[in-house]
Scaffold this motif. Structure first.
Motif, PDB file in Angstrom:
ATOM      1  N   LEU A 176       0.819  -1.122  -0.125  1.00  0.00           N
ATOM      2  CA  LEU A 176       0.325   0.045   0.250  1.00  0.00           C
ATOM      3  C   LEU A 176       0.730   1.375   0.479  1.00  0.00           C
ATOM      4  CD1 LEU A 176      -2.680  -1.150   2.854  1.00  0.00           C
ATOM      5  CD2 LEU A 176      -3.041  -1.266   0.453  1.00  0.00           C
ATOM      6  N   ALA A 177       2.223   1.106  -0.603  1.00  0.00           N
ATOM      7  CA  ALA A 177       3.155   2.187  -0.155  1.00  0.00           C
ATOM      8  C   ALA A 177       3.227   2.961  -1.684  1.00  0.00           C
ATOM      9  CB  ALA A 177       4.120   1.797   0.050  1.00  0.00           C
ATOM     10  N   PHE A 178       3.893   3.946  -1.659  1.00  0.00           N
ATOM     11  CA  PHE A 178       4.221   5.235  -2.710  1.00  0.00           C
ATOM     12  C   PHE A 178       3.100   4.858  -3.449  1.00  0.00           C
ATOM     13  CE2 PHE A 178       8.160   1.914  -1.500  1.00  0.00           C
ATOM     14  CZ  PHE A 178       8.507   3.433  -1.252  1.00  0.00           C
ATOM     15  N   PHE A 179       3.015   5.099  -4.848  1.00  0.00           N
ATOM     16  CA  PHE A 179       1.529   4.647  -5.925  1.00  0.00           C
ATOM     17  C   PHE A 179       2.396   3.015  -6.562  1.00  0.00           C
ATOM     18  CE2 PHE A 179       1.537   9.597  -5.850  1.00  0.00           C
ATOM     19  CZ  PHE A 179       0.229   9.709  -5.243  1.00  0.00           C
ATOM     20  N   THR A 180       1.344   2.775  -7.222  1.00  0.00           N
ATOM     21  CA  THR A 180       1.819   1.094  -7.312  1.00  0.00           C
ATOM     22  C   THR A 180       2.826   1.053  -8.613  1.00  0.00           C
ATOM     23  OG1 THR A 180       1.198  -1.209  -7.581  1.00  0.00           O
ATOM     24  CG2 THR A 180      -0.347   0.752  -8.757  1.00  0.00           C
ATOM     25  N   CYS A 181       3.530   0.432  -8.287  1.00  0.00           N
ATOM     26  CA  CYS A 181       4.175  -0.032  -9.709  1.00  0.00           C
ATOM     27  C   CYS A 181       3.522  -1.464 -10.690  1.00  0.00           C
ATOM     28  CB  CYS A 181       5.384  -0.356 -10.016  1.00  0.00           C
ATOM     29  SG  CYS A 181       6.623   0.129 -11.089  1.00  0.00           S
ATOM     30  N   SER A 182       2.159  -1.061 -11.739  1.00  0.00           N
ATOM     31  CA  SER A 182       1.607  -2.830 -11.793  1.00  0.00           C
ATOM     32  C   SER A 182       2.289  -3.137 -12.751  1.00  0.00           C
ATOM     33  CB  SER A 182       0.236  -1.812 -11.550  1.00  0.00           C
ATOM     34  OG  SER A 182      -0.429  -0.982 -13.106  1.00  0.00           O
ATOM     35  N   ASN A 183       1.569  -4.413 -13.343  1.00  0.00           N
ATOM     36  CA  ASN A 183       1.788  -4.875 -14.213  1.00  0.00           C
ATOM     37  C   ASN A 183       0.225  -5.815 -15.060  1.00  0.00           C
ATOM     38  OD1 ASN A 183       2.380  -7.289 -12.393  1.00  0.00           O
ATOM     39  ND2 ASN A 183       4.412  -7.867 -13.441  1.00  0.00           N
ATOM     40  N   SER A 184       0.924  -6.260 -15.893  1.00  0.00           N
ATOM     41  CA  SER A 184      -0.355  -7.179 -15.936  1.00  0.00           C
ATOM     42  C   SER A 184       0.314  -8.769 -16.765  1.00  0.00           C
ATOM     43  CB  SER A 184      -1.540  -7.121 -16.913  1.00  0.00           C
ATOM     44  OG  SER A 184      -0.873  -6.158 -17.788  1.00  0.00           O
ATOM     45  N   PHE A 185      -0.209  -9.284 -17.190  1.00  0.00           N
ATOM     46  CA  PHE A 185      -0.251 -11.026 -18.177  1.00  0.00           C
ATOM     47  C   PHE A 185      -0.216 -10.183 -19.737  1.00  0.00           C
ATOM     48  CE2 PHE A 185      -1.849 -13.973 -15.052  1.00  0.00           C
ATOM     49  CZ  PHE A 185      -0.474 -13.797 -14.266  1.00  0.00           C
ATOM     50  N   PRO A 186      -1.213  -8.749 -20.359  1.00  0.00           N
ATOM     51  CA  PRO A 186      -1.038  -9.589 -21.666  1.00  0.00           C
ATOM     52  C   PRO A 186       0.653  -8.302 -21.704  1.00  0.00           C
ATOM     53  CG  PRO A 186      -3.070  -9.141 -20.848  1.00  0.00           C
ATOM     54  CD  PRO A 186      -2.135  -9.081 -19.353  1.00  0.00           C
ATOM     55  N   ALA A 187       0.581  -7.313 -20.490  1.00  0.00           N
ATOM     56  CA  ALA A 187       1.662  -6.730 -20.391  1.00  0.00           C
ATOM     57  C   ALA A 187       3.357  -7.428 -20.485  1.00  0.00           C
ATOM     58  CB  ALA A 187       2.044  -5.219 -19.935  1.00  0.00           C
ATOM     59  N   ASN A 188       3.289  -8.197 -20.342  1.00  0.00           N
ATOM     60  CA  ASN A 188       4.666  -9.202 -19.744  1.00  0.00           C
ATOM     61  C   ASN A 188       4.610  -9.801 -21.017  1.00  0.00           C
ATOM     62  OD1 ASN A 188       4.562  -8.108 -16.832  1.00  0.00           O
ATOM     63  ND2 ASN A 188       3.911 -10.315 -15.828  1.00  0.00           N
ATOM     64  N   ILE A 189       3.942 -10.036 -21.113  1.00  0.00           N
ATOM     65  CA  ILE A 189       3.898 -11.159 -23.446  1.00  0.00           C
ATOM     66  C   ILE A 189       3.994  -9.802 -24.293  1.00  0.00           C
ATOM     67  CG2 ILE A 189       2.824 -12.008 -24.933  1.00  0.00           C
ATOM     68  CD1 ILE A 189       0.887 -13.275 -22.315  1.00  0.00           C
ATOM     69  N   ALA A 190       3.995  -8.796 -23.883  1.00  0.00           N
ATOM     70  CA  ALA A 190       4.287  -7.492 -24.859  1.00  0.00           C
ATOM     71  C   ALA A 190       6.134  -7.972 -25.007  1.00  0.00           C
ATOM     72  CB  ALA A 190       3.979  -6.444 -24.479  1.00  0.00           C
ATOM     73  N   GLU A 191       6.642  -7.430 -23.009  1.00  0.00           N
ATOM     74  CA  GLU A 191       7.701  -7.541 -23.272  1.00  0.00           C
ATOM     75  C   GLU A 191       8.976  -8.892 -23.724  1.00  0.00           C
ATOM     76  OE1 GLU A 191       9.753  -4.281 -21.967  1.00  0.00           O
ATOM     77  OE2 GLU A 191       8.014  -3.727 -20.393  1.00  0.00           O
ATOM     78  N   MET A 192       8.116 -10.124 -23.532  1.00  0.00           N
ATOM     79  CA  MET A 192       8.981 -11.010 -24.228  1.00  0.00           C
ATOM     80  C   MET A 192       8.952 -10.655 -26.479  1.00  0.00           C
ATOM     81  SD  MET A 192       6.968 -14.216 -22.242  1.00  0.00           S
ATOM     82  CE  MET A 192       7.749 -15.354 -23.696  1.00  0.00           C
TER      83      MET A 192
END
Length: 503
Positions: free
Chosen positions: A77-93
């Motif tokens: 619950l700290a800072f502001f989150t640094c979120s991600n998602s499975f579609p974003a992870n796949i795009a990174e690949m």
């Protein structure tokens, strides 16, 4: 590693990472290792011969994982989150597979053109004025940077050069003009409120200009007002200085305050010199809260942006896109190109020379760049605007839920700033400011030490407050109830002790 081993290993790694995400709530949020722990576990030099991948994988589990803070944990619950998602992870690949520097159009036309298209998509989705579109009336457009700090630095460089170019437009080239340029630069001042992120001050340090801060107060919701801005501008000009840039903020780091955009625009317009000379560049930093502009109920904030020069927010914070991905728009791309353009012979090609294409190398500090737009494209297509809106509304609702719970115990808690954009700040009760600060800080330290939750604090005008941000994708209502029960348990003895006069 050959392609056969790559296939087998990569598939098994994806299974491991999926398990990590599925079970992340079982992990301690914050690492409890001591500084220097890793140096004791690793050799003091790289291996001469290559090692089997299984050895490396084992070290990830045994040596790296214990030193991680898990930002995707629902109790983060700290800072502001640094979120991600499975579609974003796949795009990174895909992006990694297409690896390249991509500094101009010819390097990979799809990389440049997708970025232009996706930035127009995103500008429309958050209701930016048409002047920020790539085909808009002012030849603006968007670009993806690594962070809001990079965006602010880049915009400040453009603002500096725009200001000096206009001030010196009537002077002939020569030594006298050069001397006047450096005289002006020595007196230029970048501005931000006391709530503005530190990246504005750092950018001023990097480019070698002065920085000054504008006070904020509770009456204005800790936001920057047009009156406060112009009072500071007038005071600086009276000293012979040149205020040339200001960062306005949608969602300050401390309390998610919103600056008075209409007031800032109106006040600066009233003080304009009948033209552009001496104009103050206004950059809007919405690094975290900009994602909330996906909601129609927040899009009225963007109306005043047509009077400003640039805007940025970070999809990697609240929009399910992996770090790094900071979206930056400018009203006139010429301002970036004039300040940052380069013309090395090795970069020449017919398309760039004829001005038929965008070369994003001239819109940023570094030359090379990653294929960041791919993950933004994947996320927007996978979730759709409605899916992203649902995600944002969930974070908003959770903060409001926690605020309601805290208000139900006025004997223990007081709301410092109400829930907005998925952030609520609060303090403990007490008889004096000193007691309130001490009790609140004691609660803050205890919760973080216990490690069940992780949060951050702030201090605004001498008042210590605890920040809770609820935008982590996996955070749910059950975690708000769990946190509230913990707070009641831990706050009760602290408030009772202060009320009884004990320390």
């Amino acid at each position: 590693m050959d392609s056969k081993e790559y296939r087998e290993t990569a598939k098994s790694v994806i299974d491991e990472l999926a398990d990590y995400h599925d079970n992340i709530s079982d992990l301690r949020v914050v690492s409890n290792v001591e500084p220097g722990y890793l140096r004791e576990l690793l050799p003091d030099a790289a291996p001469v011969e290559g090692e089997p991948f299984d050895n490396i994988r084992a070290d990830i589990k045994d040596k790296i994982m214990p030193g991680l803070t898990h930002w995707r944990n629902p109790r983060f619950l700290a800072f502001f989150t640094c979120s991600n998602s499975f579609p974003a992870n796949i795009a990174e690949m895909y992006s990694n597979a297409f690896n390249g520097a991509h500094f101009n159009w010819i390097c990979s036309p799809a990389v440049t053109e997708l970025e232009t298209i996706v930035m127009d998509w995103l500008a429309k989705a958050i209701a930016l004025p048409k002047c920020y579109l790539s085909y808009g009336p002012t030849r603006g457009g968007g670009v993806l940077h690594g962070s809001a700090s990079e965006a602010i630095l880049t915009c400040m460089v453009a603002a500096r050069d725009k200001f000096t170019n206009e001030m010196l437009a009537d002077m002939p080239e020569g030594e006298e003009k050069e001397e006047e340029l450096w005289r002006i630069r020595s007196k230029m001042v970048a501005l931000g409120s006391a709530g503005t992120h530190s990246s504005t001050q750092k950018a001023a340090q990097v480019i070698g200009v002065r920085f000054d801060t504008i006070p904020i107060d509770v009456e204005a919701g800790y936001g920057l007002t047009g009156e406060a801005l112009i009072a500071k501008v007038d005071a600086l000009k009276a000293r012979g200085l040149y205020p040339f840039y200001v960062t306005a903020t949608l969602g300050t780091t401390d309390v998610c305050a919103i600056d008075d955009f209409e007031g800032i625009a109106n006040t600066l317009r009233e003080r304009a010199n009948g033209g552009k000379t001496g104009e103050i560049w206004v950059h809007v930093d919405a690094a975290y809260a900009g994602s909330a502009l996906l909601l129609e109920e927040n899009q009225h904030y963007t109306k005043a942006f047509e009077h400003f020069h640039s805007f940025n927010f970070n999809p990697h914070k609240w929009m399910l896109t992996t770090f790094d991905c900071s979206a930056v728009w400018i009203k006139n791309r010429k301002w970036f190109v004039d300040a940052l353009g380069i013309n090395l012979h090795v970069l020449k090609n017919n398309y760039s020379d004829d001005g038929k294409v965008i070369d994003y190398r001239d819109w940023q500090i570094p030359l090379g760049r990653r294929f960041r737009s791919l993950k933004l494209w994947f996320v927007m297509r996978s979730y759709g605007i409605s899916g992203l809106q649902a995600h944002i509304r969930s974070g908003v609702a959770l903060a409001e839920s926690l605020e309601t719970k805290l208000r139900s115990r006025p004997d223990l808690f007081t709301i410092f700033t109400k829930a907005i954009f998925g952030l609520v700040t609060f303090r403990l009760q007490g008889e004096t400011e000193e007691q309130i600060n001490a009790a609140t800080e004691a609660l803050y330290l205890k919760v973080n030490k216990d490690g069940e939750f992780y949060w951050t604090s702030t201090k605004v005008n001498g008042k210590f407050a605890i920040r809770v941000t609820t935008s982590t994708p996996s955070t749910q209502e059950q975690h708000m109830q769990q946190l509230f029960d913990l707070l009641v348990r831990d706050a009760t003895p602290l408030v009772t002790a202060k009320t009884n006069g004990t320390k």
